[in-house]
Design a protein around this motif. Structure first.
Motif, PDB file in Angstrom:
ATOM      1  N   ASP A   4      21.698  67.255  57.652  1.00  0.00           N
ATOM      2  CA  ASP A   4      20.366  66.752  57.346  1.00  0.00           C
ATOM      3  C   ASP A   4      20.324  65.235  57.527  1.00  0.00           C
ATOM      4  N   LEU A   5      19.130  64.702  57.603  1.00  0.00           N
ATOM      5  CA  LEU A   5      18.967  63.266  57.785  1.00  0.00           C
ATOM      6  C   LEU A   5      19.226  62.525  56.489  1.00  0.00           C
ATOM      7  N   VAL A   6      19.802  61.351  56.611  1.00  0.00           N
ATOM      8  CA  VAL A   6      20.112  60.508  55.464  1.00  0.00           C
ATOM      9  C   VAL A   6      19.526  59.130  55.721  1.00  0.00           C
ATOM     10  N   GLU A   7      18.901  58.561  54.718  1.00  0.00           N
ATOM     11  CA  GLU A   7      18.355  57.213  54.853  1.00  0.00           C
ATOM     12  C   GLU A   7      19.423  56.197  54.446  1.00  0.00           C
ATOM     13  N   ALA A  63      26.461  58.250  49.823  1.00  0.00           N
ATOM     14  CA  ALA A  63      26.708  58.819  48.495  1.00  0.00           C
ATOM     15  C   ALA A  63      25.579  58.459  47.529  1.00  0.00           C
ATOM     16  N   LEU A  64      25.080  57.229  47.619  1.00  0.00           N
ATOM     17  CA  LEU A  64      23.959  56.809  46.772  1.00  0.00           C
ATOM     18  C   LEU A  64      22.713  57.636  47.103  1.00  0.00           C
ATOM     19  N   PHE A  65      22.448  57.809  48.374  1.00  0.00           N
ATOM     20  CA  PHE A  65      21.313  58.616  48.803  1.00  0.00           C
ATOM     21  C   PHE A  65      21.436  60.039  48.266  1.00  0.00           C
ATOM     22  N   LYS A  69      18.988  61.876  45.622  1.00  0.00           N
ATOM     23  CA  LYS A  69      18.336  63.123  46.027  1.00  0.00           C
ATOM     24  C   LYS A  69      18.621  64.225  45.000  1.00  0.00           C
ATOM     25  N   ALA A  70      19.877  64.313  44.542  1.00  0.00           N
ATOM     26  CA  ALA A  70      20.260  65.331  43.557  1.00  0.00           C
ATOM     27  C   ALA A  70      19.565  65.108  42.218  1.00  0.00           C
ATOM     28  N   PRO A  74      13.385  59.024  44.180  1.00  0.00           N
ATOM     29  CA  PRO A  74      13.094  58.599  45.563  1.00  0.00           C
ATOM     30  C   PRO A  74      14.164  57.638  46.055  1.00  0.00           C
ATOM     31  N   SER A  75      14.474  57.707  47.337  1.00  0.00           N
ATOM     32  CA  SER A  75      15.451  56.765  47.899  1.00  0.00           C
ATOM     33  C   SER A  75      14.753  55.430  48.151  1.00  0.00           C
ATOM     34  N   ASN A  76      15.561  54.377  48.233  1.00  0.00           N
ATOM     35  CA  ASN A  76      15.015  53.027  48.457  1.00  0.00           C
ATOM     36  C   ASN A  76      14.748  52.784  49.907  1.00  0.00           C
TER      37      ASN A  76
END
Length: 76
Positions: A4-7, A63-65, A69-70, A74-76
């Protein structure tokens, strides 16, 4: 590992790309090591250390993303 995509921050990704592209891979840097049928390449220790540090920084961002997500944040 999923696909999957990761920011991640663009700068972190650009730095990793730059680190990988800085690896000595030209014929002039090629050496042969006894017992190895593939060429090896000279590389300064600080370049190796920098490349590994950049990869670790990217892994930390991923890992932060994943943690955000878990947790449903929301991601930064």
């Amino acid at each position: 590992m999923s696909n999957d995509l990761v920011e991640v921050p663009r700068q972190v990704l650009k730095e990793l790309i730059g680190a990988v592209r800085s690896i000595n891979r030209g014929k002039a840097h090629e050496i042969r090591v006894p017992g190895d049928d593939q060429p090896c390449y000279w590389q300064r220790k600080e370049w190796v250390d920098w490349s590994l540090e950049v990869a670790e920084n990217l892994a930390a961002e991923v890992a932060l993303f994943d943690a955000q997500k878990a947790a449903g944040q929301p991601s930064n």
